[in-house]
Motif scaffolding. Structure first.
Motif, PDB file in Angstrom:
ATOM      1  N   ILE A   1       0.867  -1.174   0.000  1.00 41.20           N
ATOM      2  CA  ILE A   1       0.000   0.000   0.000  1.00 41.20           C
ATOM      3  C   ILE A   1       0.899   1.217   0.000  1.00 41.20           C
ATOM      4  CG2 ILE A   1      -1.814   1.254   1.276  1.00 41.20           C
ATOM      5  CD1 ILE A   1      -2.802  -1.435   0.321  1.00 41.20           C
ATOM      6  N   GLY A   2       1.051   1.850  -1.144  1.00 40.40           N
ATOM      7  CA  GLY A   2       1.941   3.007  -1.234  1.00 40.40           C
ATOM      8  C   GLY A   2       1.719   3.748  -2.534  1.00 40.40           C
ATOM      9  N   HIS A   3       2.619   4.664  -2.799  1.00 45.32           N
ATOM     10  CA  HIS A   3       2.440   5.495  -3.997  1.00 45.32           C
ATOM     11  C   HIS A   3       2.439   4.698  -5.278  1.00 45.32           C
ATOM     12  CE1 HIS A   3       3.173   9.522  -1.994  1.00 45.32           C
ATOM     13  NE2 HIS A   3       2.023   9.580  -2.601  1.00 45.32           N
ATOM     14  N   THR A   4       3.336   3.732  -5.368  1.00 43.98           N
ATOM     15  CA  THR A   4       3.423   3.010  -6.629  1.00 43.98           C
ATOM     16  C   THR A   4       2.290   2.007  -6.793  1.00 43.98           C
ATOM     17  OG1 THR A   4       4.933   1.469  -5.609  1.00 43.98           O
ATOM     18  CG2 THR A   4       5.928   3.218  -6.901  1.00 43.98           C
TER      19      THR A   4
ATOM     20  N   GLN B   1       6.269   1.123  -2.644  1.00 39.62           N
ATOM     21  CA  GLN B   1       5.001   0.403  -2.625  1.00 39.62           C
ATOM     22  C   GLN B   1       4.497   0.138  -1.210  1.00 39.62           C
ATOM     23  OE1 GLN B   1       8.085  -0.761  -2.919  1.00 39.62           O
ATOM     24  NE2 GLN B   1       8.022  -2.636  -4.120  1.00 39.62           N
ATOM     25  N   TYR B   2       4.992   0.965  -0.247  1.00 34.91           N
ATOM     26  CA  TYR B   2       4.553   0.740   1.130  1.00 34.91           C
ATOM     27  C   TYR B   2       4.283   2.082   1.807  1.00 34.91           C
ATOM     28  CZ  TYR B   2       9.567   1.574   1.563  1.00 34.91           C
ATOM     29  OH  TYR B   2      10.832   2.083   1.447  1.00 34.91           O
ATOM     30  N   SER B   3       3.682   2.009   2.994  1.00 33.53           N
ATOM     31  CA  SER B   3       3.463   3.216   3.777  1.00 33.53           C
ATOM     32  C   SER B   3       3.583   2.844   5.252  1.00 33.53           C
ATOM     33  CB  SER B   3       2.081   3.794   3.474  1.00 33.53           C
ATOM     34  OG  SER B   3       1.103   2.791   3.631  1.00 33.53           O
ATOM     35  N   PHE B   4       3.621   3.844   6.111  1.00 32.38           N
ATOM     36  CA  PHE B   4       3.646   3.624   7.549  1.00 32.38           C
ATOM     37  C   PHE B   4       2.543   4.454   8.183  1.00 32.38           C
ATOM     38  CE2 PHE B   4       7.911   2.594   6.228  1.00 32.38           C
ATOM     39  CZ  PHE B   4       8.291   1.552   7.048  1.00 32.38           C
ATOM     40  N   VAL B   5       1.989   3.962   9.274  1.00 34.18           N
ATOM     41  CA  VAL B   5       1.026   4.764  10.014  1.00 34.18           C
ATOM     42  C   VAL B   5       1.377   4.682  11.503  1.00 34.18           C
ATOM     43  CG1 VAL B   5      -0.633   2.861   9.973  1.00 34.18           C
ATOM     44  CG2 VAL B   5      -1.432   5.158  10.479  1.00 34.18           C
TER      45      VAL B   5
END
Lengths: 637, 123
Positions: free
Chosen positions: A43-46, A77-81
């Protein structure tokens, strides 16, 4: 384990690997239940997510956003929360994991992998320069009705009658009015107006507005229309200094797009200092500093806006549009937004000019730096060059995938030459095509070059090291290779002088005692009563399909006969057809045959040897005939 | 474009250019691609390299520290060979441009392929 589960665990493994690689310090330890940060793989921009859609995924509304902090990374292709307490973080992780397993999440197409990590990494978005001086954006320069009528001005379905009027480029479609804007050199030839394509009358009122409002100082006389489908773009470029005027304007229609500007920062700084102090620019050594870095600026061009380039933005910066499906935009309130590309049409307005450029940006101006260049190709040479561009280079670009499919088996004698080179030798393949001779001998350093972008992309895609160039101007130092091969290339050069020049280039890049192998097509296709494999491939199908025709003049190049495939040659210079089958549409099964004509000069017995004997610093080691080709191995003295 | 290829590239075919070497690399995207390490291959390569051009190329793409100032005298030092292998074979300029040091003519690098085609202004 079911198939789906297997696939899922594979994806999970990949996500973990990416985390380990990019953030080795963040790998989950023992006491994960005390962590407040979640790593969300896939889950990210790409993968097409922005802040809003990630919040949705976390079942959070914009108002609740205060309870967590998101981190997205450019090109990842990743995210952090990050949550303010462990409890919320654990709950969110459960939500994400449940959605991934039950496939009831909002984004079922992406498999989510999430885990708790000790801390939130810092996001490093590239630092952006301020808006380049001379760049202006005038929003709503035209109204919706005008936009609508301009969107329908061009008939994109019908190809123009002449390639100078436009066509389909690799990453967009283009039409020119007034003059052709030549994308190879980003220039206008003011001596060649497009009589068949005057400026469309529909645009006159808009151009009038530009001048009356003082947006542009003088009336444009050239318009280029570009159509970009989602995912398409334009390489970074600066419009030619000498042939385009001091102002350019680009009108955007359809979907918004992010345009990127780049400039070498140190050189630009020097230019600014030179202009502000009126002192001569710094000396060349300084200017050529290789440590200069590019700085960038991005601007979202909304529909109906006019983007005007002048001054530094026009002369010193390069502009382009990345070929991608989404743009990442920093909105005014500081959020990151993903803007999905839509069909976009742009009208670029230019004023042509003649003579060398006299802009004040001397460090960036090619006309004010290099010594005056006063060379022209002789008329014959120019004809030969045009013939090669139209009937060799562009044909191979058009037939590249099909041609490549038919070229996979290395010829045994070429393989033998390559196998016989000493380990560690540096080998250059001039005219490498799809790269079928690169990589045969792993002990060599191998580089391939070709002037067909289509074929070269295939070779590059196979992992070979390649360079796009013309064989008459090899972009290598003298004496840089231990061996050079040039297989089925020199016969595409259209004059004796050019074939000789091609051979001399091969010799130039060879080291002393380096070896060269050259193959050219032979006029004589039967030796000792044995037909070549080329003749033997003749089938009844070929024979039925092909009729010998005397070619009329083709696209302004000299009249030459068209060869009947798989037959003995009747003369040395000719066109050899390449028949490309193409499906007319996806639904239809009927195939149309597109015929491309390639120029060939077939070599007579002794011709190649004669050419080699004109070069003083080589010795012929072996001269032979191989399946319809004349071949030579030589050694540089 | 690997840095080994840069070591041979020159813009001397542009009219008026004397050396056209080494070309300046202005990279906008540089990747590192794994290539099998073959010590003999690197040992054989070192004497053929133009070391100062290689240092220059490495500097252009921010890998200067990975290389010794001079070609290694001890060819048996596998650690040094590995570092050279990395810079020469694994560092890959995917996007950007090459620039002629004499005329400043720029050659784009797209998808790892340098476009060294000249136009009529160059010849």
């Amino acid at each position: 384990m079911t198939f789906m589960n297997k696939k899922y665990s594979k994806k999970v493994a990949r996500c973990v690997k990416i985390l380990e690689k990019d953030f080795p310090s963040l790998c989950p330890g023992m006491s994960t239940d005390r962590y407040q940060v979640i790593y969300i793989g896939n889950i990210g921009h790409t993968t097409g997510y922005d802040e809003t859609s990630i919040l949705q995924l976390l079942h959070l509304h914009q108002a609740e956003k205060g309870s967590c902090q998101l981190a997205l990374f450019p090109g990842k292709q990743y995210s952090f929360v990050q949550y303010t307490d462990e409890e919320s973080a654990n709950a969110a992780l459960k939500t994400l994991t449940r959605d991934a397993c039950t496939k009831e999440g909002l984004h079922q197409h992406s498999k989510v992998y999430a885990c708790l990590v000790p801390s939130m990494p810092a996001v490093a978005w590239p630092t952006m320069h301020d808006c380049p001086p001379g760049l202006r954006l005038l929003e709503d320069f035209i109204n919706v009705e005008e936009e609508h009528s301009l969107m329908n001005l061009i008939d994109w379905e019908t190809a123009p009658s002449d390639s100078h009027l436009g066509g389909s480029l690799k990453n967009r479609s283009v039409r020119h009015f007034g003059y052709e804007f030549e994308y190879g050199s980003n220039s206008i030839d003011a001596s060649c107006p497009l009589l068949a394509a005057p400026l469309p009358t529909e645009l006159l009122a808009i151009m009038d507005r530009m001048v009356k409002q003082g947006t542009l100082q003088c009336m444009p006389d050239q318009i280029t229309v570009n159509r970009y489908l989602p995912g398409q773009g334009i390489p970074a470029h600066t419009d030619s200094h000498g042939s385009c005027g001091s102002e350019l304007a680009s009108l955007s229609l359809g979907g918004p797009v992010l345009m990127n500007w780049t400039a070498p920062s140190r050189l630009l700084q020097q230019q600014r200092e030179a202009l502000s102090t009126d002192l001569p620019a710094a000396d060349h050594d300084e200017i050529l500093s290789p440590t200069d870095t590019l700085m960038g600026y991005n601007m979202l061009l909304p529909p109906r806006s006019l983007c005007v380039f002048s001054g530094e933005a026009r002369y010193c910066w390069q502009h382009g549009i990345k070929a991608r499906q989404y743009d990442v935009h920093h909105s005014s309130d500081g959020h990151l937004q993903l803007v999905k590309r839509q069909l976009r049409v742009s009208f670029t307005f230019r004023r042509s000019r003649r003579g060398p450029c006299d802009c004040p940006y001397k460090l960036f101006c090619p006309d004010q730096q290099s010594p005056p260049q006063n060379t022209s190709l002789s008329e014959n040479d120019a004809t030969a060059e045009v013939l090669e561009i139209r009937h060799v280079q562009s044909v191979y670009d058009n037939i590249a995938p099909h041609f490549s499919d038919t070229r996979h088996k290395p010829w045994p004698n070429v393989r033998q030459f390559i196998d016989g080179l000493s380990p560690g030798a540096w080998l250059l393949d001039v005219g490498c095509g799809n790269g079928k001779y690169l990589g045969l001998n792993a002990s060599l350093l191998q580089v391939g070059c070709d002037n067909s972008t289509g074929l070269l992309s295939i070779a590059q895609g196979r992992g070979h090291e390649t360079v796009l160039c013309n064989c008459l101007a090899l972009p290598f130092r003298d004496a840089s290779y231990d061996a050079v091969i040039c297989i089925a290339v020199l016969h595409h050069l259209a004059s004796p002088e050019r074939r000789m020049a091609g051979l001399r280039e091969l010799v130039r890049v060879l080291r002393s005692s380096g070896r060269g192998l050259v193959y050219v097509w032979a006029l004589e296709q039967t030796m000792a009563h044995r037909p070549s494999s080329y003749l033997k491939q003749k089938t009844s199908k070929n024979a039925a399909n092909v009729k010998t025709t005397e070619a009329a003049e083709m696209n302004g190049t000299p009249s030459l006969p068209v060869h009947e495939n798989r037959t003995q040659f009747v003369q040395q210079d000719m066109f050899v057809p390449w028949k490309l089958k193409a499906k007319t549409s996806e639904a239809s099964t009927s195939e149309i045959q597109q015929v491309y004509h390639r120029f060939y000069h077939t070599f007579r017995d002794g011709e190649l040897e004669q050419m080699c004997s004109n070069i003083d610093d080589i010795n012929i080691l072996k001269s032979f005939y191989d399946e319809g080709n004349w071949c030579i191995i030589f050694e540089k003295k | 474009m690997k840095l080994i290829t840069h070591n041979m590239l020159s813009s001397k075919t542009i009219k008026g250019v004397v050396y056209g070497y080494p070309l300046i690399i202005r990279a906008s995207q540089v990747l590192t691609k794994d290539v099998d390490f073959n010590p003999e291959f690197i040992q054989r390569m070192i004497p053929k390299l133009d070391w100062s051009a290689l240092k220059f190329a490495a500097k252009c793409v921010g890998h200067e520290e990975d290389l010794p100032d001079e070609p290694p005298a001890n060819m048996a030092d596998e650690d040094v060979l590995k570092r050279i292998h990395h810079v020469v074979m694994e560092v890959d300029v995917v996007d950007g441009f090459l620039e002629c040091p004499e005329t400043k003519r720029q050659f784009p690098i797209t998808n790892g392929i340098p476009n060294m085609l000249l136009n009529e202004n160059d010849v």
